[in-house]
Every structure is written in structure tokens, then in C-alpha cells.
Design a protein around this motif. Structure first.
Motif, short mmCIF file in Angstrom:
data_model
loop_
_atom_site.label_atom_id
_atom_site.label_comp_id
_atom_site.label_asym_id
_atom_site.label_seq_id
_atom_site.Cartn_x
_atom_site.Cartn_y
_atom_site.Cartn_z
N UNK A 43 0.55 -1.30 -0.29
CA UNK A 43 0.13 -0.02 -0.47
C UNK A 43 0.97 1.54 -0.33
N UNK A 44 2.01 1.03 0.95
CA UNK A 44 3.44 2.12 0.36
C UNK A 44 3.22 2.82 -1.21
N UNK A 45 4.23 1.40 -1.35
CA UNK A 45 4.26 1.36 -2.83
C UNK A 45 2.97 1.96 -4.23
N UNK A 46 1.66 1.18 -3.38
CA UNK A 46 1.18 2.17 -4.18
C UNK A 46 1.23 3.34 -4.46
N UNK A 47 1.25 4.07 -3.37
CA UNK A 47 0.84 5.39 -3.32
C UNK A 47 2.16 5.89 -2.97
N UNK A 48 3.23 5.03 -3.78
CA UNK A 48 4.45 5.85 -4.45
C UNK A 48 4.18 6.33 -5.47
N UNK A 49 3.53 5.62 -6.58
CA UNK A 49 3.90 5.32 -7.80
C UNK A 49 2.73 6.23 -8.72
N UNK A 50 3.10 6.13 -9.64
CA UNK A 50 1.91 7.93 -10.77
C UNK A 50 1.50 6.95 -10.92
N UNK A 51 1.42 5.12 -11.59
CA UNK A 51 0.21 4.76 -11.82
C UNK A 51 1.14 3.16 -12.16
N UNK A 101 13.19 2.61 -9.79
CA UNK A 101 13.71 2.08 -8.55
C UNK A 101 14.69 2.88 -7.45
N UNK A 102 15.22 3.29 -8.53
CA UNK A 102 15.88 4.24 -7.90
C UNK A 102 15.13 5.88 -7.32
N UNK A 103 14.21 6.47 -8.09
CA UNK A 103 13.59 7.45 -8.00
C UNK A 103 12.43 7.39 -6.63
N UNK A 104 11.69 5.68 -7.17
CA UNK A 104 11.47 5.37 -5.70
C UNK A 104 11.76 4.95 -3.94
N UNK A 105 12.61 4.89 -4.11
CA UNK A 105 13.13 5.27 -2.70
C UNK A 105 14.36 5.99 -2.57
N UNK A 106 14.33 6.59 -3.32
CA UNK A 106 15.44 8.49 -2.72
C UNK A 106 14.06 9.08 -2.65
N UNK A 107 12.67 8.89 -3.25
CA UNK A 107 11.48 9.85 -2.39
C UNK A 107 11.49 9.09 -0.68
N UNK A 108 11.25 7.85 -0.44
CA UNK A 108 11.05 7.07 0.56
C UNK A 108 12.51 7.99 1.55
N UNK A 109 13.16 7.89 1.11
CA UNK A 109 14.61 8.72 2.43
C UNK A 109 14.11 10.07 2.27
N UNK A 110 14.20 10.61 1.29
CA UNK A 110 14.05 11.95 1.14
C UNK A 110 12.59 12.36 2.61
N UNK A 111 11.83 10.93 2.05
CA UNK A 111 10.82 11.54 2.91
C UNK A 111 10.60 11.70 4.34
N UNK A 112 11.74 10.64 4.80
CA UNK A 112 11.60 9.86 6.06
C UNK A 112 10.52 8.91 6.34
#
Ligand SMILES: C[S@@+](CC[C@H](N)C(=O)[O-])C[C@H]1O[C@@H](n2cnc3c(N)ncnc32)[C@H](O)[C@@H]1O
Length: 416
Positions: A43-51, A101-112
Motif C-alpha cells: 500500500x505504501x508503494x502504490x501511494x508512491x507510483x504514478x500508475x 526504483x531509484x526514484x521511489x526509494x530515494x523519495x522514501x529516504x528523502x521524506x523520512x
């Protein structure tokens, strides 16, 4: 025929792997961890993907979830988690996925981002969340959160051979910390799990691996010397072995529908040097295997949803379907009815499940009592584990660090 096929599936797979111990440990951590947190991380991943990803890119979805698991649960260093995950995508020969993958993981890191309690309570398929909420109202949220904890490694001490304190002292000499369980006298917990091979006394049967909740069964059944006892869903034999160690003068018949699973029971019997009559058959249809002579005591540890052991077997969350429940309820009912005919007047039958769903437990037993006027339920009110229900007693997962379990003790009065 329904077997509790999900139980142990991931464990069996893991045991079949060959690789250096360190790699195996990491592999186990990732596989079990991803099953445990799959629904929350999805559910976390779904919220981070545009589609949403396409069905044919399921491999990339799993790789992304593994990346999230390393970041949020294993707390692997950011750099290592991102690099390893991107490398995995490289092996799948889908170069386009590396950027994603880079973009999703880096967003999660940046957002804490962290896995907060709301997400933890969602780490289950929807149908399980709905059922637990319906059954346990104000206890449901804590139950859902606690149900993700790593379970302790719990051992049963054969207290007729050795005292619990002596086992704890011997383990300490080998550098293994163990503490007494606060409710179940034969149980000890190891705060850090260890390989069974390191446990002195395991091969001789002084110790068995068994959750504290499961250790309650043998005490409740309280068998007299010489009693004819039937363990009706016996494999792989945790409770049968306990019965034989606890009451050595009983005649035990161990029945199971699965011949393969009975082989494991046979190995366990050999380990402790005890014997039992092994029977393959359907507990709901005794005509196929019962050869006469009724029983003084019956243990019906029936196949169930296993919803009480999801922290120990997190693959249940992915493998069990809501559509399994109705057939399981019917099978439990038929097993209860089939076995009741085999119980002597004056005898006792202990019904148990590793489920936290009321339909499999107190509701199932309530209906059984309505169908069988010759059955009297024996109160378990002196027990201090779990919670008393209108029928039977329920342990909710995590209560006193135990698995979720249900017990009801039924007797057939001799005067009727
Ligand atoms: C919860 S497990 C039993 C665990 C066991 N009592 C122990 O302590 O190790 C349920 C068992 O029921 C068996 N089973 C499923 N359907 C059955 C049936 N109709 N009759 C007898 N056994 C059945 C499964 O093969 C499985 O081994």
C-alpha cells in the motif's frame, strides 16, 4: 480434503535451500519479512507510483518491495539498500526499471517515511482485517499490530525428565539465554533464537520446540494411567509427543489424513523413544479407520485458518483465501461430530485451533453443544491464560507472547 497446507510452506522451502549460512540467513530474513509486511509495503508503494505496474512487471514490484523492506524494516544503510535493489533489476534485464526504483526509494529516504502503526495494522489482506475487526472490536487494532511481531523461540521442557531451572542453567553454560514463560510452567523462551542443533538435550527429547499456547493442550486433557487416547489430527506430532511424555502409561492412537505428515510424527516418536498406533484416515469419517473400542480422551486439534500463527508463518497472509473458511468450518463440524461417537461415556474431548476467528472457535463449539444434548462443556475458569469466552477460552496472538489459540473441553457424562 483440506490440509493445513499453508503452515510451514515457507519453512519447508527455506530448509531445501543450499548456500553459505550468511546468505541463507539473509534470504530467510528477506523472504519471511516480505511475507510479513507485504500488504503494508504494497500500500505504501502504490501511494508512491504514478500508475500501477503492469502484471508482467511483477518482478519489478517485488524488487521494489524488497528495497522498501530493507530501508524501513531492516534499516539497511540508504546507499546499500538502493544500490542492491537497482542491481537486482539489472539482473532482470529491464533497464527502464532502474530509474523507477531509484526514484521511489530515494523519495522514501528523502521524506523520512516510516512504517507507522496505521500501516502496521494494514499488513494483512483486507478480508483478514475485516474479520478481526468484526470479531474483536476494540481489541482488533492492537491484535493486528501485535500480530506482526517476530514470535519468540519457545521450548517445552519434558519436566518429568529434567527441571526447567536445570535446563536454563545448562543452556546458560552454552551461552544461550533462556527465561521461564510466565503462564505455562513447562515453557521457556529464548530471547535470541538459536539453531536446534545447539540445544543440548534436544536429541534425547528433554526439549522440544513448541509454542507455550500449544503446550497447554496436554495439561487440559489430563489422561488417567492406562487410558485409551486418540489424537485425531496428530501430525507432525507436537501435542502427541507431549501427551506421551506427560502420561507415559497411556495407549495413544495418532490419526492424520496425511500419510506424509504422519512420517514426521514417526520421526518425532523415534527421537523420544516412544510408540503410538499410527492411523491414516479422515477424522470426520471414522468408518474408514476405526476398528472398535471407544476412547477415554480425544484431542481434536483440527485443521483451521491458522490465523493465530501468522506471526510465525507469515506466508499464511498470502496463501490463505477467504474462500477457504467455509469448507474449513464444515470440516471442523464434521470432525467434531465424527469423533463424538467414539468417545466413551465419562470421557473428555479437547477441541483446539490455532485460530483467532470466532466462527472456528466459540461459535463452532456453541453450535456443537446445540446439536449434542449429551455433551457438557467443562469450564476452564481456573486457567490464567487467555480470556474466557461464552464457550471455551481464547488466547489472542501475542498475549503473554503466545500464539493465537483456542481451547474448549467437552465431556460426555456417564449417567446419560
Ligand atoms: C493443526 S494441524 C495438527 C497439529 C498437531 N496436532 C501437532 O500438535 O503437531 C492439523 C492436522 O490435521 C490434519 N487433517 C486435515 N484434515 C483432516 C481430517 N479430515 N482428518 C484427520 N486429520 C486431518 C492435517 O494433515 C494436519 O496435520
Amino acid at each position: 480434503m483440506i490440509y493445513s497446507t499453508t503452515i510451514g510452506t515457507a519453512n519447508d522451502w527455506y530448509r531445501s535451500l543450499t548456500a553459505p549460512a550468511r546468505d541463507l540467513a539473509l534470504c530467510r530474513e528477506l523472504a519471511f519479512g516480505l511475507c510479513r509486511w507485504y500488504f503494508a509495503l504494497s500500500s505504501l508503494l502504490a501511494s508512491r507510483l504514478q500508475k500501477p505496474l503492469r502484471a508482467r512487471d511483477r518482478d519489478i514490484e517485488i524488487i521494489l518491495l524488497l528495497g522498501l523492506y530493507q530501508l524501513l524494516i531492516m534499516k539497511t544503510g540508504d546507499h546499500a539498500a538502493v544500490n542492491e535493489t537497482v542491481n537486482l533489476a539489472r539482473a532482470q534485464q529491464k533497464p527502464w526499471a532502474r530509474g523507477l526504483i531509484n526514484a521511489v526509494l530515494r523519495t522514501v529516504i528523502r521524506e523520512g517515511t516510516t512504517l507507522d502503526e496505521d500501516l502496521k495494522a494494514q499488513a494483512y489482506p483486507d478480508w483478514i482485517v475485516r474479520r478481526i475487526r468484526r470479531d474483536w472490536n476494540d481489541q482488533a487494532r492492537q491484535l493486528l499490530i501485535r500480530g506482526n511481531d517476530r514470535p519468540p523461540m519457545t521450548l517445552r521442557v519434558d519436566t518429568r525428565q529434567i527441571a526447567v531451572d536445570e535446563v536454563i542453567a545448562r543452556l546458560a553454560v552454552d551461552g544461550i539465554e533462556a527465561v521461564r514463560h510466565r503462564r505455562v510452567p513447562s515453557a521457556i523462551e529464548l530471547p535470541s533464537p538459536c539453531e536446534i542443533g545447539r540445544l543440548a538435550g534436544f536429541e534425547q527429547g528433554l526439549l522440544s520446540v513448541q509454542d507455550a499456547a500449544a503446550q497447554i493442550a496436554a495439561d487440559l486433557l489430563a489422561c488417567e494411567p492406562g487410558a485409551r487416547v486418540l489424537d485425531a489430527c496428530a501430525a507432525p506430532g507436537g501435542k502427541a509427543i507431549h501427551l506421551l511424555q506427560r502420561y507415559d502409561a497411556i495407549q495413544l492412537a495418532a490419526l492424520d489424513a496425511s500419510e506424509t505428515r504422519l512420517e514426521r510424527l514417526q520421526q518425532n516418536l523415534a527421537r523420544i523413544g516412544k510408540t503410538a498406533q499410527l492411523l491414516v484416515g479422515d477424522a470426520a469419517k471414522p468408518d474408514g479407520w476405526f476398528s472398535g473400542g471407544s476412547y477415554d480422551a480425544i484431542l481434536a486439534d483440527v485443521p483451521c485458518s491458522a490465523s493465530g500463527v501468522m506471526r510465525r508463518h507469515p506466508d499464511i497472509k498470502l496463501l490463505r483465501r477467504e474462500s477457504d473458511i467455509m469448507p474449513l468450518l464444515a470440516l471442523q463440524r464434521d470432525i467434531l461430530d465424527g469423533l463424538w461417537r467414539l468417545l466413551k461415556p465419562g470421557g473428555k474431548m479437547l477441541y483446539c485451533t490455532c485460530s483467532i476467528f470466532k466462527e472456528e472457535n466459540e461459535v463452532q463449539i456453541g453450535k456443537f453443544l446445540q446439536r449434542h444434548g449429551d455433551c457438557v462443556e467443562l469450564p476452564l475458569t481456573e486457567s490464567d491464560w487467555g480470556q474466557a469466552r461464552h464457550n471455551g477460552r481464547q488466547i489472542l496472538t501475542g498475549s503473554d507472547n503466545m500464539d493465537g489459540f483456542y481451547y474448549a473441553l467437552l465431556s460426555k457424562p456417564s449417567g446419560l
